[in-house]
Motif scaffolding. Structure first.
Motif, PDB file in Angstrom:
ATOM      1  N   ALA A  13       0.841  -1.204   0.000  1.00 32.58           N
ATOM      2  CA  ALA A  13       0.000   0.000   0.000  1.00 32.58           C
ATOM      3  C   ALA A  13       0.878   1.258   0.000  1.00 32.58           C
ATOM      4  N   TYR A  14       1.953   1.213   0.771  1.00 35.87           N
ATOM      5  CA  TYR A  14       2.845   2.364   0.925  1.00 35.87           C
ATOM      6  C   TYR A  14       3.609   2.663  -0.365  1.00 35.87           C
ATOM      7  N   GLU A  15       3.953   1.615  -1.103  1.00 43.76           N
ATOM      8  CA  GLU A  15       4.832   1.775  -2.272  1.00 43.76           C
ATOM      9  C   GLU A  15       4.087   1.833  -3.600  1.00 43.76           C
ATOM     10  N   ARG A  16       2.810   1.535  -3.571  1.00 43.10           N
ATOM     11  CA  ARG A  16       2.103   1.285  -4.835  1.00 43.10           C
ATOM     12  C   ARG A  16       2.134   2.459  -5.817  1.00 43.10           C
ATOM     13  N   GLU A  17       1.863   3.655  -5.299  1.00 48.23           N
ATOM     14  CA  GLU A  17       1.841   4.801  -6.213  1.00 48.23           C
ATOM     15  C   GLU A  17       3.215   5.084  -6.794  1.00 48.23           C
ATOM     16  N   ARG A  18       4.236   4.975  -5.943  1.00 49.46           N
ATOM     17  CA  ARG A  18       5.591   5.221  -6.437  1.00 49.46           C
ATOM     18  C   ARG A  18       5.978   4.149  -7.466  1.00 49.46           C
ATOM     19  N   ALA A  19       5.540   2.932  -7.243  1.00 51.86           N
ATOM     20  CA  ALA A  19       5.831   1.850  -8.190  1.00 51.86           C
ATOM     21  C   ALA A  19       5.161   2.155  -9.536  1.00 51.86           C
ATOM     22  N   ALA A  20       3.911   2.588  -9.471  1.00 53.99           N
ATOM     23  CA  ALA A  20       3.159   2.831 -10.703  1.00 53.99           C
ATOM     24  C   ALA A  20       3.817   3.911 -11.561  1.00 53.99           C
ATOM     25  N   ARG A  21       4.567   4.820 -10.932  1.00 52.75           N
ATOM     26  CA  ARG A  21       5.213   5.902 -11.682  1.00 52.75           C
ATOM     27  C   ARG A  21       6.524   5.471 -12.355  1.00 52.75           C
ATOM     28  N   LEU A  22       7.058   4.287 -12.000  1.00 53.50           N
ATOM     29  CA  LEU A  22       8.329   3.857 -12.611  1.00 53.50           C
ATOM     30  C   LEU A  22       8.147   3.527 -14.080  1.00 53.50           C
ATOM     31  N   ASP A  23       9.197   3.757 -14.848  1.00 51.78           N
ATOM     32  CA  ASP A  23       9.163   3.407 -16.269  1.00 51.78           C
ATOM     33  C   ASP A  23       9.831   2.036 -16.462  1.00 51.78           C
ATOM     34  N   PRO A  24       9.034   1.012 -16.789  1.00 57.62           N
ATOM     35  CA  PRO A  24       9.593  -0.343 -16.884  1.00 57.62           C
ATOM     36  C   PRO A  24      10.709  -0.467 -17.921  1.00 57.62           C
TER      37      PRO A  24
END
Ligand code: UD1
Length: 368
Positions: free
Chosen positions: A173-184
């Motif tokens: 939950a804590y990391e989800r938004e930051r993860a979604a912003r990464l460029d794979p």
């Protein structure tokens, strides 16, 4: 005092450490050193904002007896010197069992986060660790009702069982938004272990992790798995962050070139938590023998083929409202389940209390 040893522990202790910050409590973090590579350890401390361990036991690799024994010898010195009131252990790795035994031996109280999980598969070192840890623990933090039932069946005092939900989902939950912003494309290119054109299409790839001894330590089993996984990769490219144990075995059994050299496979170094979550969010199907990924895919609604014959996490199975199918390492079963997974509805199914607030409940209960 809390204990970490191997990769899956870091995302469980990070929210616990954060939740403690609001209280006047001294927290000593001990790393046993079972996982020591930057990619398997330090990278997680940095990303999850986990403070440097106060103590590192420097145990490293070796047999089960070596790791557990060496951890006990080194941890005893630390325990005697710090005299903690509580020792908090997580999960089921060698550090969990070794440190809980020593803590109990020296009359520290032991709290086990993720208590009560049982695969009933005694060939897994983790099952031995779970049972031993729960036998010597004083307080049992559980993720779901099946864990409570296992503990009650084993004679644990009901008042010591505390259902708090899943602490790993706090990290998600804590990391989800930051993860979604990464460029794979960016981190895939940086982590490739074999030259490959990098393609990434949301929902258009399979994601594989595999490291259990039962899948990777036998040459025949691993060769069969490689064969069927390459077949599945014809449907969609297979992204594969490779665990050090699996890398060693693929090389030792002469399977490295066949698998990792295949143009439909994107072989990667071990990823950070956030990078892995980024890929999990949009994978068409996840194939894994990890415990944590079974839970993460269930919460996100991502179809998951669990490359095991049993699971200590039944709540993640389709028949119990989750998203995963147990497929073992049988090629026919994997092929059939894969076809089903391709048509599966992506329905997020978080079990009760897997809500991102588990660590707060744990800290309050320990302090009480
Ligand atoms: C351990 C845990 C397992 C967990 C997994 C996650 C136990 C019994 N098993 O298994 O529950 O799912 O971690 O990763 O505790 N190695 C490196 N660099 C490292 C760490 C390991 O090269 O940083 C190599 C070791 O030399 C060894 C192999 O990887 O050859 C396996 O490591 P080991 O610690 O024995 O267990 P894991 O398979 O990682």
């Amino acid at each position: 005092m809390s204990i970490v040893g191997a990769r899956p522990n870091f995302m469980k202790v990070a929210p616990f450490a954060r939740a403690l910050r609001g209280y006047a409590v001294e927290h000593v973090l001990v790393h046993t050193g079972q996982h020591y590579d930057h990619d398997m350890s330090k990278a997680f401390f940095d990303e999850l904002e986990l403070a440097e361990p106060d103590v590192n036991l420097g145990v490293g690799s070796g047999s089960y007896a070596y790791q557990v024994g060496q951890t006990m010898i080194e941890f005893e010195k630390v325990l005697v010197s710090y005299k903690p009131d509580w020792v908090v252990v997580v999960g089921d790795v060698n550090a969990t069992a070794a440190c809980s035994i020593i803590a109990r031996r020296h009359q520290a109280r032991v709290a086990h986060i993720e208590a009560g999980l049982r695969s009933n598969d005694w060939e897994m070192p983790e099952e031995i660790n779970r049972v031993v840890t729960d036998r010597v623990s004083n307080l049992f933090f559980t993720t779901d009702s099946s864990a409570d039932e296992n503990l009650l069946r084993e004679g644990v005092n009901p008042e010591a069982i505390c259902r708090v939900g899943n602490i790993m989902i706090d990290t998600m939950a804590y990391e989800r938004e930051r993860a979604a912003r990464l460029d794979p494309i960016d981190f895939i290119a940086r982590n490739l272990v074999a030259a490959r054109p990098v393609a990434f299409a949301s929902g258009g790839y399979l994601l594989l992790t595999m490291h259990r001894p039962s899948n990777v330590d036998d040459p025949g089993t691993l060769a069969e798995l490689v064969g069927v996984l390459l077949e599945l990769a014809e449907t969609a490219p297979l992204i594969f962050p490779i665990h050090p144990r699996t890398k060693l075995r693929l090389e030792e059994f002469d399977l490295w070139d066949r698998f990792v050299g295949h143009p439909r496979v994107l072989p990667l170094k071990p990823l950070t938590y956030r990078e892995m979550l980024r890929l999990t969010l949009e994978a068409r199907v996840v194939l894994t023998d990890s415990g944590g990924l079974q839970e993460e895919t269930a919460v996100l609604g991502v179809p998951c083929l669990t490359l095991r014959w049993n699971t200590e996490r039944p709540v993640t199975l389709i028949e119990n409202g989750g998203t995963s199918q147990l497929v073992g390492n049988n090629p026919t079963r994997i092929r059939d389940a894969f076809q089903m997974a391709l048509t599966q509805r992506r329905t997020p199914a978080p079990p009760a209390l897997w809500d991102g607030h588990t660590a707060e409940r744990i800290v309050k209960r320990i302090l009480r």
